[in-house]
Design a protein around this motif. Sequence first.
Motif, PDB file in Angstrom:
ATOM      1  N   UNK A  43       3.892 125.030 -13.899  1.00 33.84           N
ATOM      2  CA  UNK A  43       4.150 124.746 -12.385  1.00 33.84           C
ATOM      3  C   UNK A  43       2.892 123.955 -11.956  1.00 33.84           C
ATOM      4  N   UNK A  44       1.892 124.768 -12.169  1.00 33.35           N
ATOM      5  CA  UNK A  44       0.801 124.030 -11.280  1.00 33.35           C
ATOM      6  C   UNK A  44       0.217 122.535 -12.143  1.00 33.35           C
ATOM      7  N   UNK A  45       0.529 122.310 -13.489  1.00 33.38           N
ATOM      8  CA  UNK A  45       0.330 121.155 -14.075  1.00 33.38           C
ATOM      9  C   UNK A  45       1.198 120.012 -13.557  1.00 33.38           C
ATOM     10  N   UNK A  46       2.459 120.438 -13.341  1.00 30.83           N
ATOM     11  CA  UNK A  46       3.431 119.443 -12.858  1.00 30.83           C
ATOM     12  C   UNK A  46       3.042 118.942 -11.336  1.00 30.83           C
ATOM     13  N   UNK A  47       2.587 119.923 -10.581  1.00 34.39           N
ATOM     14  CA  UNK A  47       2.057 119.579  -9.336  1.00 34.39           C
ATOM     15  C   UNK A  47       1.139 118.720  -9.244  1.00 34.39           C
ATOM     16  N   UNK A  48      -0.001 118.917 -10.200  1.00 37.03           N
ATOM     17  CA  UNK A  48      -1.233 118.372 -10.193  1.00 37.03           C
ATOM     18  C   UNK A  48      -0.896 116.940 -10.690  1.00 37.03           C
ATOM     19  N   UNK A  49       0.032 116.701 -12.066  1.00 35.38           N
ATOM     20  CA  UNK A  49       0.532 115.614 -12.390  1.00 35.38           C
ATOM     21  C   UNK A  49       1.039 114.595 -11.683  1.00 35.38           C
ATOM     22  N   UNK A  50       2.105 115.283 -10.532  1.00 37.76           N
ATOM     23  CA  UNK A  50       2.741 114.476  -9.599  1.00 37.76           C
ATOM     24  C   UNK A  50       2.111 114.076  -8.452  1.00 37.76           C
ATOM     25  N   UNK A  51       0.980 114.501  -7.968  1.00 37.40           N
ATOM     26  CA  UNK A  51       0.167 114.312  -7.066  1.00 37.40           C
ATOM     27  C   UNK A  51      -0.921 113.277  -7.684  1.00 37.40           C
ATOM     28  N   UNK A  52      -1.248 113.298  -8.982  1.00 33.43           N
ATOM     29  CA  UNK A  52      -1.894 112.392  -9.469  1.00 33.43           C
ATOM     30  C   UNK A  52      -1.365 111.009  -9.668  1.00 33.43           C
ATOM     31  N   UNK A  53       0.071 110.999 -10.067  1.00 37.51           N
ATOM     32  CA  UNK A  53       0.835 109.846 -10.023  1.00 37.51           C
ATOM     33  C   UNK A  53       0.674 109.226  -8.633  1.00 37.51           C
ATOM     34  N   UNK A  54       0.955 109.853  -7.647  1.00 36.78           N
ATOM     35  CA  UNK A  54       0.670 109.080  -6.319  1.00 36.78           C
ATOM     36  C   UNK A  54      -0.450 108.530  -6.268  1.00 36.78           C
ATOM     37  N   UNK A  55      -1.421 109.106  -6.570  1.00 38.15           N
ATOM     38  CA  UNK A  55      -2.873 108.551  -6.638  1.00 38.15           C
ATOM     39  C   UNK A  55      -2.802 107.382  -7.172  1.00 38.15           C
ATOM     40  N   UNK A  56      -2.463 107.444  -8.468  1.00 38.24           N
ATOM     41  CA  UNK A  56      -2.389 106.143  -9.394  1.00 38.24           C
ATOM     42  C   UNK A  56      -1.545 105.003  -8.738  1.00 38.24           C
TER      43      UNK A  56
END
Length: 172
Positions: free
Chosen positions: A28-41
Amino acid sequence: MWLPGSTSLWWREVKSNVLLTSMLCPGIVFAHFFILNLVLWYYSSSAAIPFFTLVALLALWFGVSVPLTFVGAYFGFRKPPIEQPVRTNQIPRQIPDQSVYTQPIPGIIMGGVLPFGCIFIQLFFVLNSIWSSQIYYMYGFLFLVFIILIITCSETTILLCYFHLCAEDYHW
């Protein structure tokens, strides 16, 4: 030592518990982190984490954390269950009358007011500098106040537990 066979319901629950422990919360933590990182990308931000760093995090997760969880579960379930050193009575003891500070509402108030009083002055200065459009440079002092807040919260917890134990309240 007795371990049930792989077909028993208990052993399947143990395996699913270990699997969920190693996968669910970090997932769950990694999924949230990855989704936020996708927005930053997407916005081409310089704060975005590089792709290979995410791959390295996944490698650490699946290469270190997951195997250590399974090894710990293996050694933990090989140990015999903890036996209590005393025999418990089937009839619960009667709890004596409680003083004011062992009641739930005063305990909640004390548990919140003491740490809040510890941090209030420093938080006032930080928020005042933000509202005045000034830059706050005392991050070292803010970290020291954070450490004091952690110590205050720990001491408050120990104190409230001590009060309940001294009052012979086993429902705490």
